[in-house]
Write a protein that holds these residues in place. Sequence first.
Motif, mmCIF file in Angstrom:
data_model
loop_
_atom_site.group_PDB
_atom_site.id
_atom_site.type_symbol
_atom_site.label_atom_id
_atom_site.label_comp_id
_atom_site.label_asym_id
_atom_site.label_seq_id
_atom_site.Cartn_x
_atom_site.Cartn_y
_atom_site.Cartn_z
ATOM 1 N N ALA A 65 2.885 -35.100 0.236
ATOM 2 C CA ALA A 65 1.673 -34.609 0.896
ATOM 3 C C ALA A 65 0.508 -35.572 0.693
ATOM 4 O O ALA A 65 -0.262 -35.843 1.625
ATOM 5 N N VAL A 66 0.377 -36.101 -0.498
ATOM 6 C CA VAL A 66 -0.689 -37.068 -0.770
ATOM 7 C C VAL A 66 -0.483 -38.321 0.084
ATOM 8 O O VAL A 66 -1.440 -38.873 0.649
ATOM 9 N N ALA A 67 0.761 -38.760 0.209
ATOM 10 C CA ALA A 67 1.047 -39.939 1.022
ATOM 11 C C ALA A 67 0.699 -39.719 2.485
ATOM 12 O O ALA A 67 0.381 -40.671 3.208
ATOM 13 N N ARG A 68 0.740 -38.470 2.929
ATOM 14 C CA ARG A 68 0.379 -38.154 4.309
ATOM 15 C C ARG A 68 -1.137 -38.030 4.505
ATOM 16 O O ARG A 68 -1.602 -37.776 5.611
ATOM 17 N N GLY A 69 -1.882 -38.190 3.430
ATOM 18 C CA GLY A 69 -3.329 -38.217 3.560
ATOM 19 C C GLY A 69 -4.052 -36.969 3.134
ATOM 20 O O GLY A 69 -5.287 -36.893 3.241
ATOM 21 N N TYR A 70 -3.342 -35.965 2.644
ATOM 22 C CA TYR A 70 -4.019 -34.752 2.169
ATOM 23 C C TYR A 70 -4.802 -35.063 0.896
ATOM 24 O O TYR A 70 -4.294 -35.723 -0.012
ATOM 25 N N THR A 71 -6.023 -34.556 0.846
ATOM 26 C CA THR A 71 -6.883 -34.805 -0.310
ATOM 27 C C THR A 71 -7.125 -33.539 -1.124
ATOM 28 O O THR A 71 -7.985 -33.515 -2.011
ATOM 29 N N GLU A 72 -6.374 -32.487 -0.828
ATOM 30 C CA GLU A 72 -6.403 -31.263 -1.618
ATOM 31 C C GLU A 72 -5.045 -30.593 -1.445
ATOM 32 O O GLU A 72 -4.478 -30.580 -0.350
ATOM 33 N N ILE A 73 -4.524 -30.047 -2.542
ATOM 34 C CA ILE A 73 -3.174 -29.491 -2.553
ATOM 35 C C ILE A 73 -3.215 -28.072 -3.108
ATOM 36 O O ILE A 73 -3.840 -27.821 -4.147
ATOM 37 N N LYS A 74 -2.519 -27.153 -2.417
ATOM 38 C CA LYS A 74 -2.314 -25.818 -2.974
ATOM 39 C C LYS A 74 -0.864 -25.698 -3.438
ATOM 40 O O LYS A 74 0.070 -26.031 -2.706
ATOM 41 N N LEU A 75 -0.723 -25.202 -4.653
ATOM 42 C CA LEU A 75 0.593 -24.905 -5.205
ATOM 43 C C LEU A 75 0.811 -23.399 -5.241
ATOM 44 O O LEU A 75 -0.152 -22.622 -5.322
ATOM 45 N N HIS A 76 2.072 -22.988 -5.235
ATOM 46 C CA HIS A 76 2.427 -21.588 -5.429
ATOM 47 C C HIS A 76 3.295 -21.442 -6.684
ATOM 48 O O HIS A 76 4.152 -20.563 -6.760
ATOM 49 N N GLU A 77 3.043 -22.316 -7.629
ATOM 50 C CA GLU A 77 3.824 -22.330 -8.867
ATOM 51 C C GLU A 77 3.180 -21.445 -9.928
ATOM 52 O O GLU A 77 1.962 -21.276 -9.941
ATOM 53 N N VAL A 78 4.022 -20.903 -10.822
ATOM 54 C CA VAL A 78 3.520 -20.037 -11.895
ATOM 55 C C VAL A 78 3.858 -20.610 -13.263
ATOM 56 O O VAL A 78 3.650 -19.956 -14.281
ATOM 57 N N ASP A 79 4.358 -21.831 -13.272
ATOM 58 C CA ASP A 79 4.775 -22.487 -14.498
ATOM 59 C C ASP A 79 3.910 -23.718 -14.730
ATOM 60 O O ASP A 79 3.758 -24.562 -13.830
ATOM 61 N N ALA A 80 3.351 -23.847 -15.916
ATOM 62 C CA ALA A 80 2.434 -24.947 -16.206
ATOM 63 C C ALA A 80 3.118 -26.303 -16.074
ATOM 64 O O ALA A 80 2.484 -27.293 -15.690
ATOM 65 N N GLU A 81 4.410 -26.378 -16.379
ATOM 66 C CA GLU A 81 5.133 -27.643 -16.238
ATOM 67 C C GLU A 81 5.150 -28.105 -14.787
ATOM 68 O O GLU A 81 4.995 -29.294 -14.494
ATOM 69 N N CYS A 82 5.320 -27.155 -13.864
ATOM 70 C CA CYS A 82 5.314 -27.500 -12.443
ATOM 71 C C CYS A 82 3.927 -27.947 -11.991
ATOM 72 O O CYS A 82 3.798 -28.873 -11.181
ATOM 73 N N VAL A 83 2.891 -27.293 -12.513
ATOM 74 C CA VAL A 83 1.527 -27.690 -12.161
ATOM 75 C C VAL A 83 1.246 -29.093 -12.686
ATOM 76 O O VAL A 83 0.647 -29.930 -11.996
#
Length: 310
Positions: free
Chosen positions: A125-143
Amino acid sequence: TTLFVRVGTDAGIFGWGEAFGFKIVEATKCALDTVVAPLCIGHDAADIRGLWTMLQKKLHNFGRGGPVMFAIAGVDIALWDIAAKAAGKPLHALLGTCGRSRVRAYASLLRYGQAALVRRMTGEAVARGYTEIKLHEVDAECVAAARAAAPLPIPLTLDVNCHFADVAETAAFADSVRALGGIRWIEEPMWPPEDIRAMAAAQAQCGIAIAAGENCGSVDDFARMLEARAVAVVQPSVTKIGLTGLLDVAAAAREHGVETVPHCPYYGPGLLATLHFLAAADAEQPLEFYYADLDAPPYPEIIPQNGCVA
């Protein structure tokens, strides 16, 4: 699955709306066909607020949220589309004066649950130019994996879909990710989402902004949340409360010093209505865009390019 709503006038103008669907789409369609649409026949299409209010009053016994309200929202969006076409203007010109020609978008990722996959998808997503990301993760390791792929100053927002049981669990999660930096908000942190008192406590204790609103079925739900100072960010969903409702929530949030960043995991007229709202809004905010490549997106021309919709 979603429900597109087509509304026509005796002047030959047709507008498109979208009513919340997913697995409840058939119930929403039934509500539209059997109770909402018959009440709309013959009503002045220009009286958008009047119809929006009348439908809610007449149908309130069927619930202030859920399929009936979703159907009303779909009609409301279509009427705004008609109003813009009748005026010969883009919708955003009817909603405000900012008239942005570009709206930033953030990539709303799915929940992957595996750190390596989170890192890969975030990096893509960052490579596609997004400058903000939303995650749906509940695990700190994934974040943390996402942060490794999206270095500061790229903000991360964390939608946990009511995962945590109480304020203590929410605060512990906030503590586990705070050091990563750039966590803009934690979204819908606890079950049940209607526990405004707990949400207010989390807002006061977590040290990271709390965002919520996709589970609110009416403007009144937002009013109670704002009065309790339960959130720093409200997230009205246009396919659930309509564009008229979205405008009312944004006005109330402004009075309380709270940001409005609409919930928008849609691809149809709900996405377009949200885009126009953000183009007109006084405060610049990003558009949520589901990070998934469809074989046949309804509106391919508004797929974000370099993190923006132009």
